[in-house]
Scaffold this motif. Structure first.
Motif, short mmCIF file in Angstrom:
data_model
loop_
_atom_site.label_atom_id
_atom_site.label_comp_id
_atom_site.label_asym_id
_atom_site.label_seq_id
_atom_site.Cartn_x
_atom_site.Cartn_y
_atom_site.Cartn_z
N ALA A 184 0.84 -1.20 0.00
CA ALA A 184 0.00 0.00 0.00
C ALA A 184 0.87 1.25 0.00
O ALA A 184 0.56 2.24 -0.68
CB ALA A 184 -0.93 0.00 1.21
N ALA A 185 1.97 1.20 0.75
CA ALA A 185 2.88 2.36 0.80
C ALA A 185 3.54 2.59 -0.55
O ALA A 185 3.68 3.73 -1.01
CB ALA A 185 3.94 2.15 1.88
N ILE A 186 3.94 1.50 -1.22
CA ILE A 186 4.57 1.62 -2.54
C ILE A 186 3.57 2.23 -3.53
O ILE A 186 3.91 3.15 -4.29
CB ILE A 186 5.06 0.25 -3.05
N VAL A 187 2.34 1.75 -3.50
CA VAL A 187 1.29 2.31 -4.37
C VAL A 187 1.10 3.80 -4.06
O VAL A 187 0.98 4.63 -4.96
CB VAL A 187 -0.05 1.55 -4.18
N GLN A 188 1.13 4.13 -2.75
CA GLN A 188 0.94 5.53 -2.34
C GLN A 188 2.05 6.42 -2.90
O GLN A 188 1.79 7.53 -3.35
CB GLN A 188 0.92 5.61 -0.80
N VAL B 236 -3.97 6.03 16.77
CA VAL B 236 -2.83 6.30 15.89
C VAL B 236 -3.18 7.37 14.86
O VAL B 236 -2.43 8.31 14.62
CB VAL B 236 -2.33 5.02 15.18
N ALA B 237 -4.39 7.23 14.27
CA ALA B 237 -4.79 8.20 13.26
C ALA B 237 -4.96 9.59 13.89
O ALA B 237 -4.66 10.61 13.28
CB ALA B 237 -6.09 7.77 12.60
N GLY B 238 -5.43 9.61 15.16
CA GLY B 238 -5.62 10.89 15.82
C GLY B 238 -4.32 11.52 16.29
O GLY B 238 -4.13 12.73 16.20
N ALA B 239 -3.39 10.69 16.79
CA ALA B 239 -2.17 11.21 17.40
C ALA B 239 -1.10 11.55 16.36
O ALA B 239 -0.53 12.62 16.36
CB ALA B 239 -1.62 10.21 18.41
N GLY B 240 -0.84 10.59 15.44
CA GLY B 240 0.24 10.80 14.49
C GLY B 240 -0.25 11.54 13.27
O GLY B 240 -0.99 10.99 12.47
N HIS B 241 0.15 12.82 13.13
CA HIS B 241 -0.23 13.52 11.90
C HIS B 241 0.94 13.43 10.95
O HIS B 241 1.96 14.08 11.13
CB HIS B 241 -0.59 14.97 12.20
N PHE B 242 0.80 12.58 9.95
CA PHE B 242 1.90 12.38 9.01
C PHE B 242 1.71 13.30 7.82
O PHE B 242 0.61 13.40 7.29
CB PHE B 242 1.93 10.93 8.52
N SER B 243 2.82 13.93 7.39
CA SER B 243 2.69 14.79 6.21
C SER B 243 2.52 13.89 4.98
O SER B 243 1.89 14.27 4.01
CB SER B 243 3.93 15.67 6.06
N LYS B 244 3.08 12.70 5.05
CA LYS B 244 2.97 11.77 3.91
C LYS B 244 2.18 10.53 4.34
O LYS B 244 2.50 9.91 5.33
CB LYS B 244 4.37 11.35 3.45
N GLN B 245 1.19 10.17 3.55
CA GLN B 245 0.36 9.01 3.88
C GLN B 245 1.18 7.72 3.86
O GLN B 245 0.96 6.82 4.67
CB GLN B 245 -0.82 8.92 2.90
N TRP B 246 2.15 7.62 2.91
CA TRP B 246 2.92 6.36 2.85
C TRP B 246 3.68 6.12 4.14
O TRP B 246 3.89 4.98 4.55
CB TRP B 246 3.85 6.32 1.63
N ALA B 247 4.09 7.21 4.81
CA ALA B 247 4.83 7.05 6.06
C ALA B 247 3.96 6.38 7.12
O ALA B 247 4.43 5.55 7.90
CB ALA B 247 5.32 8.41 6.56
N GLU B 248 2.66 6.73 7.13
CA GLU B 248 1.75 6.11 8.09
C GLU B 248 1.60 4.61 7.79
O GLU B 248 1.59 3.79 8.69
CB GLU B 248 0.39 6.80 8.06
N TYR B 249 1.49 4.28 6.49
CA TYR B 249 1.39 2.86 6.11
C TYR B 249 2.63 2.09 6.58
O TYR B 249 2.52 0.99 7.11
CB TYR B 249 1.25 2.71 4.59
N SER C 231 5.47 -1.70 10.08
CA SER C 231 6.59 -2.08 10.95
C SER C 231 6.09 -2.43 12.35
O SER C 231 6.63 -3.34 12.98
CB SER C 231 7.66 -0.98 11.00
N LEU C 232 5.05 -1.74 12.83
CA LEU C 232 4.46 -2.12 14.12
C LEU C 232 4.00 -3.57 14.10
O LEU C 232 4.30 -4.34 15.01
CB LEU C 232 3.27 -1.21 14.46
N LEU C 233 3.29 -3.93 13.02
CA LEU C 233 2.77 -5.30 12.95
C LEU C 233 3.90 -6.31 12.80
O LEU C 233 3.83 -7.41 13.34
CB LEU C 233 1.78 -5.45 11.79
#
Length: 709
Positions: free
Chosen positions: A375-379, A637-650, A655-657
């Motif tokens: 998903a991150a690569i697609v993003q 996680v969605a509320g706390a971490g505001h990522f400038s890039k969506q792929w970074a969140e993916y 990595s958490l999983l």
């Protein structure tokens, strides 16, 4: 005497058929209702997006928290059969209530199409949802465990296969309902005023829930039913509490260590209960890492759907809307479960690899983690194609010449010359403090006109020019790709009078002379529009049609007078349509689905096989609790971490999983599988020898025979 109740069919108890059909109808009912909820909140109750989403997630979390209640009732009071029946009745009532709450004629006394007292509808729908959450959650742990109960000793293979068939029924139900209920919703109905048919769309799931209940009751004579065992949860809690207290009291070196911390309860509780609790706590301990899987899994409905809105939906000849991509998961499940069961597992077994339940679950977690890497690569691919929007202290300006002269516009460090009816290819980006002056002139005209305008930071603007001294600055209002994969269209009027345009059921009212309308948004495909004006010759056409719209684009349509006195429309592109195809999401859905098949089906079956007979529902509830916790993780996680890039969140989720997966693999290595029936048989043997069988409260473990009734 009647026949014995375990009538067989392909080596399966016949009663299984009723349980699977019940599950199919129940899931159809649940997912069909859930597919409509957010739209119902937004369009019918008139709530905003944030409130709708919050209530929706709260409802879903509730549905996965109530199983504990259901397990309690089943194991300690009513037994699984009666619990399923009584809570299904509650559930059916809830579905009926929410269906009634969506009838606007209920309070619409003046027949104007909107309810006169919204609180009535809100109250009814909340009562309905509360009853549904209690019903669906309460029967969840019981139905799967009750199905498992129908098998005899030595039918482990069939029982494992049952959990797969059961899972298939869940997904077939959800797949069909997510396709069917949205179709029902767009029908028009009503007594006095026609509108979107929520009562029908909610009514069909309600009817199916009633069918589920009837089918389940019809099988009553064939089921193996176990008596409830008294308040098991209470006993477990008391026993654990006593063990901890006792251990704490005897913490000095003087007391010999005991093999297991629960053995400290021996002074007060019997061996059998202690060994049963050991089995449950061992499995519960293994559950600790599992919510992370669900946290990723449940993002198909949120993050992945949003990702699909930035993609192009033409796959071959079919056109797919972004929110329809979720059905890929259900479709793949219906294909994958039988393949994995009948082909993959037997092949692995042939290779001599002992693919235990916990190994399967570890592989499932790994696959889900890889799905998010994909998903991150697609993003990243999508990000390459996305337009650049202005930063916080920047503005973007595009010049659009709608006059009959050539125009030159002077920006700081940049001059632009435009022929008539043309625009600059791209938006030019300026730092707000560097944008000192903008001037314009036209060949053959003397003097220079200064453009005086307060540009709004962080926004795109269009500078409309039509003669040397006349201009207008329009704020675009688009700071991102249009949502839901729709297309923005606005009109620029170059005529001398006000016009109104109707397009695809939407109206652009009173667009003044030499001005631009706001954007309105349309789904893909060709759109027809009509221009209402008195400025054209009588025999001129006023009906036009747009080019075929793709996904996520924006256009400006300039309306001008042609040489013959009729109107003509020129199209200018503001935001190019999405280019990355939605088909690219299929690999991530495929990986996630494979992960789900080996993780979820196995988890259900593992929870059942490792639980003592009187605690099966407790463990099933524990399993469902991991889903609830997973949903809560997403919100955090969605509320706390505001990522400038969506792929970074993916990548973060992946990595958490992955970390959790490694931890789980280590925990699994130290887990020893048990056979609860053997252990209990051993206790029965010992008790017979001691001759305490008579007072033994567990002697009632035998199924209650239905034959004498």
């Amino acid at each position: 005497m009647g026949m014995s109740k375990s009538r067989g069919c392909f080596g399966y108890p016949l009663s299984i058929f009723f349980i699977v059909v019940n599950e199919f109808c129940e899931r159809f009912s649940y997912y069909g209702m859930r597919a409509l909820l957010v739209l119902y909140f937004r369009n019918f109750l008139g709530w905003n997006d944030d409130l709708s989403t919050a209530i929706y997630h709260t409802f879903v979390a509730l549905c996965y928290l109530t199983p504990i209640l259901g397990a309690l009732i089943a194991d300690s009071w009513l037994g699984k059969f009666k619990t399923i029946v009584s809570l299904s009745i509650v559930y059916t009532i809830g579905q009926a209530v929410i269906s009634v709450s969506s009838i606007n004629d209920l309070t619409d006394h003046d027949h104007n199409g909107t309810p006169d007292s919204p609180p009535v509808h809100i109250a009814l729908s909340m009562i309905g949802l509360a009853l549904i959450a209690l019903g669906t959650g309460g029967i969840k742990p019981c139905v799967s465990a009750f199905g498992g109960d129908q098998f005899e000793e030595g039918q482990e293979k069939q029982r494992n296969r049952f959990f797969s068939i059961f899972y298939l029924a869940i997904n077939a139900g959800s797949l069909l309902s997510t396709i069917i209920t949205p179709i029902l919703r767009v029908q028009q109905c009503g007594i006095h005023s026609q509108q979107a048919c929520y009562p029908l769309a909610f009514g069909v799931p309600a009817a199916l829930m009633a069918v589920a209940l009837i089918v389940f009751v019809l099988g009553s004579g064939m089921y193996k039913k176990f008596q409830p065992q008294g308040n098991i949860m209470g006993k477990v809690a008391k026993c654990i509490g006593f063990a901890v207290k006792n251990r704490f009291r005897h913490r000095s070196k003087a007391f010999p260590k005991r093999e297991h911390w629960l053995d400290w309860a021996k002074e007060k509780y019997d061996e059998r209960l202690i060994s049963q609790i050991k089995m449950v706590t061992k499995v519960m301990f293994l559950y600790i890492p599992l919510p992370m899987f669900w946290a990723l899994f449940d993002q198909q409905g949120s993050r992945w759907t949003l990702q699909a809105t930035t993609m192009a939906g033409k796959i071959g000849a079919i056109e797919i809307q972004p929110d329809q991509m979720q059905t890929v998961n259900a479709i793949l499940i219906v294909i994958m479960v039988p393949i994995v069961d009948a082909v993959v597992y037997p092949l692995i077994a042939k290779c001599g690899f002992n693919f235990t339940s916990l190994k399967k679950m570890t592989v499932g977690m790994f696959l889900a983690s890889m799905a998010f890497v994909v998903a991150a690569i697609v993003q990243v691919e999508i990000d390459k194609t996305l337009p650049v929007f202005p930063g916080v202290n920047q503005v973007q300006i595009k010049v659009l010449n709608i006059g009959n002269n050539n125009m030159t516009v002077y920006f700081p460090g940049k001059n632009v010359t435009l022929a008539q009816m043309s625009q600059t290819d791209t938006f030019m980006t300026f730092d707000i403090d560097k944008l000192t002056s903008i001037n314009m002139s036209s060949p053959g005209s003397t003097g220079v006109t200064t453009v005086a305008h307060d540009f709004e930071q962080g926004h795109r603007h269009t500078l409309l020019v039509w003669n040397p001294s006349q201009y207008r600055v329009v704020k675009d209002g688009l700071n991102q790709k249009p949502e839901k994969g729709e297309n923005g269209i606005r009109f620029v009027n170059t005529l001398n009078e006000m016009i109104t345009i109707q397009m695809g059921g939407k109206v652009y009212e009173n667009v003044t002379s030499h001005n631009a309308s706001n954007y309105q948004f349309f789904s893909s495909g060709e759109k027809h529009y009509t221009i209402n004006t008195t400025e054209v010759a009588p025999n001129c056409p006023t009906d036009f049609k747009s080019s075929s719209l793709d996904f996520g684009s924006a256009y400006t349509y300039v309306i001008q007078k042609a040489s013959g006195g009729c109107l003509e429309v020129k199209e200018f592109e503001d935001i190019p349509p999405n280019t990355v195809n939605m088909a690219l999401q299929i690999p991530q859905y495929f990986l996630l689905t494979c992960g789900e098949v080996v993780f979820s089906v196995t988890g259900l079956e593992f929870s059942y096989s490792q639980a003592p007979s009187n605690m099966k529902s407790v463990l099933q509830a524990g399993w469902l609790l991991t889903v609830a916790v997973g949903n809560i993780i997403v919100l955090i996680v969605a509320g706390a971490g505001h990522f400038s890039k969506q792929w970074a969140e993916y990548i973060l989720f992946a990595s958490l999983l992955l970390v959790v997966c490694v931890i789980f693999a280590i925990m699994a290595r130290f887990y020893t599988y048990v056979n609860p029936t053997e252990i209990e048989a051993q206790f029965d043997e010992d008790e017979k020898k001691k001759g305490v069988g008579k007072e033994n409260p567990y002697a009632a473990l035998e199924p209650v025979s239905q034959t004498n009734m």
